[in-house]
Design a protein around this motif. Structure first.
Motif, mmCIF file in Angstrom:
data_model
loop_
_atom_site.group_PDB
_atom_site.id
_atom_site.type_symbol
_atom_site.label_atom_id
_atom_site.label_comp_id
_atom_site.label_asym_id
_atom_site.label_seq_id
_atom_site.Cartn_x
_atom_site.Cartn_y
_atom_site.Cartn_z
ATOM 1 N N GLU A 37 0.973 -1.331 0.143
ATOM 2 C CA GLU A 37 -0.087 -0.056 -0.219
ATOM 3 C C GLU A 37 0.861 1.336 -0.143
ATOM 4 O O GLU A 37 0.506 2.404 -0.553
ATOM 5 C CB GLU A 37 -1.096 0.183 1.332
ATOM 6 N N GLU A 38 2.019 1.284 0.541
ATOM 7 C CA GLU A 38 2.872 2.474 0.532
ATOM 8 C C GLU A 38 3.266 2.784 -0.754
ATOM 9 O O GLU A 38 3.809 4.059 -0.869
ATOM 10 C CB GLU A 38 4.078 2.219 1.772
ATOM 11 N N SER A 40 1.463 3.358 -3.156
ATOM 12 C CA SER A 40 -0.157 4.225 -3.828
ATOM 13 C C SER A 40 0.224 5.495 -3.628
ATOM 14 O O SER A 40 0.729 6.122 -2.692
ATOM 15 C CB SER A 40 -1.278 3.720 -3.265
ATOM 16 N N PHE A 43 -1.190 7.255 -0.667
ATOM 17 C CA PHE A 43 -0.501 6.932 0.748
ATOM 18 C C PHE A 43 0.221 8.193 1.063
ATOM 19 O O PHE A 43 0.400 8.310 2.358
ATOM 20 C CB PHE A 43 0.428 5.670 0.591
ATOM 21 N N LYS A 44 0.874 8.597 0.234
ATOM 22 C CA LYS A 44 1.729 10.030 0.374
ATOM 23 C C LYS A 44 0.958 11.520 0.603
ATOM 24 O O LYS A 44 1.674 12.212 1.082
ATOM 25 C CB LYS A 44 2.584 10.159 -0.867
ATOM 26 N N GLU A 46 -0.880 14.030 2.517
ATOM 27 C CA GLU A 46 -1.088 14.462 3.915
ATOM 28 C C GLU A 46 -2.374 14.579 4.408
ATOM 29 O O GLU A 46 -2.590 13.898 5.566
ATOM 30 C CB GLU A 46 -0.395 15.756 4.143
ATOM 31 N N SER A 58 -5.798 11.237 6.398
ATOM 32 C CA SER A 58 -4.591 11.320 5.768
ATOM 33 C C SER A 58 -4.665 10.377 4.623
ATOM 34 O O SER A 58 -5.606 9.306 4.721
ATOM 35 C CB SER A 58 -3.393 10.862 6.685
ATOM 36 N N SER A 60 -2.703 7.746 4.001
ATOM 37 C CA SER A 60 -2.394 6.574 4.546
ATOM 38 C C SER A 60 -3.531 5.841 5.249
ATOM 39 O O SER A 60 -3.947 4.797 5.069
ATOM 40 C CB SER A 60 -1.203 6.677 5.653
ATOM 41 N N GLU A 61 -4.367 6.807 5.973
ATOM 42 C CA GLU A 61 -5.578 6.175 6.672
ATOM 43 C C GLU A 61 -6.510 5.529 5.580
ATOM 44 O O GLU A 61 -6.964 4.663 5.700
ATOM 45 C CB GLU A 61 -6.102 6.955 7.498
ATOM 46 N N THR A 63 -5.849 4.627 2.467
ATOM 47 C CA THR A 63 -5.140 3.563 1.906
ATOM 48 C C THR A 63 -5.537 2.330 2.774
ATOM 49 O O THR A 63 -5.942 1.314 2.029
ATOM 50 C CB THR A 63 -3.762 3.582 1.774
ATOM 51 N N VAL A 64 -5.624 2.381 3.892
ATOM 52 C CA VAL A 64 -5.825 1.220 4.555
ATOM 53 C C VAL A 64 -7.322 0.738 4.290
ATOM 54 O O VAL A 64 -7.501 -0.524 4.397
ATOM 55 C CB VAL A 64 -5.296 1.541 6.343
ATOM 56 N N ARG A 67 -7.358 -0.725 1.034
ATOM 57 C CA ARG A 67 -6.757 -1.976 1.074
ATOM 58 C C ARG A 67 -7.839 -3.066 1.701
ATOM 59 O O ARG A 67 -8.019 -4.322 1.359
ATOM 60 C CB ARG A 67 -5.647 -2.073 1.667
#
Ligand SMILES: Cc1cc2nc3c(=O)[nH]c(=O)nc-3n(C[C@H](O)[C@H](O)[C@H](O)COP(=O)(O)OP(=O)(O)OC[C@H]3O[C@@H](n4cnc5c(N)ncnc54)[C@H](O)[C@@H]3O)c2cc1C
Length: 274
Positions: A37-38, A40, A43-44, A46, A58, A60-61, A63-64, A67
């Motif tokens: 996932e990192e 994508s 993921f970057k 902010e 964010s 990354s949240e 993206t989780v 996924r």
């Protein structure tokens, strides 16, 4: 006998998630091939403040969350890098490392796949340069190889090559390397320093979509698609950043939805003809 999925989705970001959810609602069997996932773009990010229905969060949240939906809805999730697609009679084969997966239609949701080739990379591909340690590692047993790459997969491949008896030189991907040799590659050059090698494994996060599927039209930084997200290759659809600008989440999700619906229509048409 290989399972033949109705749809393989390459990618694990917003476009892929949307495609998976829609294809699942239509009762299709789906395999997803994706890097971690990192990798994508999302993921970057902010903070995402322009996605309908969700509070600011964010990248990354988010993206989780995506996924998790992929895991819950796809029949199988293959973590790895799709290396190439082989169009067959009425299906497609997709290579991931040493493994091969088959489907009747394909959705490319690979995001932006900028791929810088190192000087000598194309020239020596198959002659000392490889993209796959599992496939070609045994050829270099007892020999010295360079592994160029930053991610988890590069480290795994380097460890694998050591485990089968290769001497491994680890090189981070962002360097300016040049691959040189005679008939076969035999040296990696970096800022005047020469690393003598018998082989070079280049493990990037992505494979440029221009090289992924033979015959795919590509223009202005994106895969050329019709409004139904079909591409120049029948049975192959594309969605998200890989189709070009604007690079936006909502656009990726919309295109993923359309690509999945179009793939379902395509499968019905093909079945009706059979
Ligand atoms: C810093 C930043 C901030 C952003 N902020 C916003 C914002 O505020 N609002 C907004 O709407 N958009 C924003 N975006 C854009 C948004 O993140 C993208 O438009 C969106 O993530 C695109 O989704 P995608 O599914 O097309 O691609 P991605 O999310 O990039 O997913 C593609 C996935 O496919 C994988 N993949 C690629 N090739 C292969 C292969 N060969 N095999 C297996 N897997 C592969 C990749 O590794 C990646 O995980 C931002 C982007 C960035 C970089």
């Amino acid at each position: 006998m290989l399972d033949c999925y109705d749809i393989i989705v390459i990618g694990g970001g917003a476009a892929a998630t949307s495609a998976v959810l829609t294809a699942k609602n239509r009762g299709k069997s789906i395999a997803v091939i994706t890097n971690g996932e990192e990798t994508s773009s999302l993921f970057k990010a902010e903070r995402i403040t322009n996605y309908p229905g969700l509070p600011p969060m964010s990248g990354s949240e988010m993206t989780v969350l995506f996924r998790r939906q992929i895991e819950e809805n796809a029949d199988v999730v293959i973590r790895g890098r799709a290396l190439n697609v082989l169009p067959m009679d009425e299906s497609f084969g997709v290579a991931v490392g040493n493994d091969f997966y088959q489907c009747r239609s394909l959705i490319i949701a690979a995001g932006i796949t900028r791929e810088k080739l190192y000087p000598g990379e194309s020239e020596y591909l198959g002659r000392g340069v490889s993209y796959c340690a599992t496939c070609d590692g045994m050829l270099y047993r007892g020999k010295t190889v360079a592994v160029i790459g930053n991610g988890h997969e590069a480290e795994e491949d380097a460890a694998f090559l050591e485990s089968i008896g290769c001497r491994v030189i680890r090189l981070r991907e962002n360097g300016r390397y040049e691959i040189k040799g005679g008939v076969k590659a035999n040296c990696v050059l970096f800022r005047g320093e020469e690393f003598a090698v018998d082989g070079v494994f280049i493990i990037k996060d992505t494979v440029s979509v221009t090289r992924l599927v033979p015959g795919l039209s590509y223009e202005n930084g994106g895969i050329v698609t019709e409004r139904d997200m079909s591409t120049s290759v029948p049975g192959v659809f594309a969605a998200g950043d890989c189709t070009g600008k604007p690079y936006q989440l909502a656009k990726a999700v919309g295109e993923g939805n359309i690509a999945a619906l179009s793939a379902c229509d395509y499968l019905s048409r093909v079945s009706a003809l059979a």
